[in-house]
Each structure stands twice: as C-alpha cells, then as structure tokens.
Design an enzyme around this catalytic site. Structure first.
Site, PDB file in Angstrom:
ATOM      1  N   LYS A  54     -16.103  -6.622   5.199  1.00 18.15           N
ATOM      2  CA  LYS A  54     -15.141  -7.666   5.554  1.00 18.15           C
ATOM      3  C   LYS A  54     -15.000  -7.703   7.069  1.00 18.15           C
ATOM      4  O   LYS A  54     -15.229  -6.721   7.751  1.00 18.15           O
ATOM      5  CB  LYS A  54     -13.756  -7.341   4.986  1.00 18.15           C
ATOM      6  CG  LYS A  54     -13.654  -7.221   3.497  1.00 18.15           C
ATOM      7  CD  LYS A  54     -12.204  -6.856   3.166  1.00 18.15           C
ATOM      8  CE  LYS A  54     -11.998  -6.446   1.747  1.00 18.15           C
ATOM      9  NZ  LYS A  54     -10.599  -6.032   1.516  1.00 18.15           N
ATOM     10  N   HIS A 100       0.836  -1.200   0.000  1.00 20.58           N
ATOM     11  CA  HIS A 100       0.000   0.000   0.000  1.00 20.58           C
ATOM     12  C   HIS A 100       0.871   1.251   0.000  1.00 20.58           C
ATOM     13  O   HIS A 100       0.599   2.221  -0.724  1.00 20.58           O
ATOM     14  CB  HIS A 100      -0.912   0.049   1.240  1.00 20.58           C
ATOM     15  CG  HIS A 100      -1.930  -1.027   1.310  1.00 20.58           C
ATOM     16  ND1 HIS A 100      -2.071  -1.821   2.425  1.00 20.58           N
ATOM     17  CD2 HIS A 100      -2.868  -1.437   0.426  1.00 20.58           C
ATOM     18  CE1 HIS A 100      -3.061  -2.677   2.217  1.00 20.58           C
ATOM     19  NE2 HIS A 100      -3.554  -2.471   1.014  1.00 20.58           N
ATOM     20  N   ARG A 132      -1.998  -5.920  -8.186  1.00 14.97           N
ATOM     21  CA  ARG A 132      -0.931  -6.888  -7.976  1.00 14.97           C
ATOM     22  C   ARG A 132      -0.870  -7.890  -9.108  1.00 14.97           C
ATOM     23  O   ARG A 132       0.186  -8.179  -9.629  1.00 14.97           O
ATOM     24  CB  ARG A 132      -1.123  -7.643  -6.658  1.00 14.97           C
ATOM     25  CG  ARG A 132      -0.910  -6.792  -5.439  1.00 14.97           C
ATOM     26  CD  ARG A 132      -1.326  -7.531  -4.212  1.00 14.97           C
ATOM     27  NE  ARG A 132      -2.766  -7.805  -4.310  1.00 14.97           N
ATOM     28  CZ  ARG A 132      -3.522  -8.252  -3.342  1.00 14.97           C
ATOM     29  NH1 ARG A 132      -2.991  -8.527  -2.184  1.00 14.97           N
ATOM     30  NH2 ARG A 132      -4.809  -8.442  -3.503  1.00 14.97           N
ATOM     31  N   SER A 174      -3.096  -7.619   2.931  1.00 12.81           N
ATOM     32  CA  SER A 174      -3.392  -7.484   4.364  1.00 12.81           C
ATOM     33  C   SER A 174      -3.858  -8.805   4.952  1.00 12.81           C
ATOM     34  O   SER A 174      -3.475  -9.164   6.070  1.00 12.81           O
ATOM     35  CB  SER A 174      -4.457  -6.409   4.584  1.00 12.81           C
ATOM     36  OG  SER A 174      -3.975  -5.146   4.211  1.00 12.81           O
TER      37      SER A 174
END
Length: 166
Positions: free
Chosen positions: A41, A17, A90, A128
């Site tokens: 989430k 990040h 990514r 994460s």
C-alpha cells in the site's frame, strides 16, 4: 505463555487498533503489535515513524510491545514463537478479506491459529485510510487517534508541497 501477534500496516495506528490491542492484552500473556515494513500500500508514514507511534500508543499496556517486520507474516510469527495471529474485524467487508488471508496463512502454517476480535462498536467506522483522508481535508481527528498520532498527522500534512502555512 500464549503470545498473540497482531499485525498490520498501522498507517497510522488508530483508537480502533488500540481497542483490539488492549482487549487482546487481557486475553493473552503477550501481545506483539507488528508493523509491516514491506507494505504494498501507499503509506504516509515511514516504517520507523509508524513503529514509534505504535510504541507510544502501547506504552501503558504492560504485556504489549510494537516491533517492525517484513516478509511473510507466518514466518515472522514462527520466528517469535507466536501461538496465535490476532485480527480485528469491523464489518462484513473485513470478514471476507480476513477469511481469505486466514485460509492462506493456515495453508502455509497449519499450526498457527487466527483469533478474530470484533472492534468495539464505537470504532466500527474507523480506518487508517479514512483518518488520513479526513485529516488531509482539515478535520480534527483527535479522539479517533492518540494525541501523538494527531500531531504527527498535522505535521506530516503541513509539510506536504503546497501546504505551507496551514
């Protein structure tokens, strides 16, 4: 002045990040890292904790700041007069999800552009979720997150029920 909005859950913020935020700070006049407060989430850190970790991580980037937000990201972007929404990519799986989200955001706010930056190859594997998983299994995540995030993970994991004394 061009303002870029980089939004996410940041639970927790990772070096991937930060890579995106630092590079964006070179491209845009202002980068706002927006920590989503209404996550669907399951999150490990509260909004306040995630925001504080982001603020510490961004402290050395003059034209970047971290804020919390909730609701539709396009509404938040409009409220802060963001010119672009920034997203990090990514790999292929990221692209599919981001593509769908971008199309919806474009429908809701046609004037907002989305800019994608590829994460540095060093951080392509990083997420994460993966950080939390390996930290919970006892791995050293320093070097993948800031020292403050590594310490916050240790503290959070050591305070979980059944984890005392680890």
């Amino acid at each position: 002045m061009t303002t870029a909005l980089y939004m996410g859950t940041f639970d927790p913020i990772t070096n991937g990040h930060l890579d995106i935020a630092r590079r964006a700070a070179l491209l845009f006049d202002k980068v706002i890292v927006a920590v989503y407060a209404g996550s669907l989430k399951s999150v490990m850190f509260s909004t306040e904790e995630r925001l504080a970790l982001c603020q510490k991580a961004l402290a050395d980037i003059e034209n970047a700041e971290a804020v919390a937000f909730s609701g539709l990201v396009v509404n938040f972007a409009q409220s802060i007069h963001a010119d672009v929404m920034l997203r990090g990519l990514r790999a292929g799986a990221d692209f599919e999800q981001e593509f769908d989200m971008t199309l919806m955001n474009k429908k809701l706010a046609p004037h907002l552009e989305t800019v994608f930056l590829m994460t540095n190859i060093e951080w392509q594997f990083l997420s994460s979720s993966r950080i939390k998983e390996v930290a919970a299994l006892g791995a050293d995540v320093s070097g993948l997150v800031t020292p403050e995030v590594a310490e916050a993970l240790r503290a959070k994991l050591n305070n979980r029920p059944g984890r005392a004394g680890r």
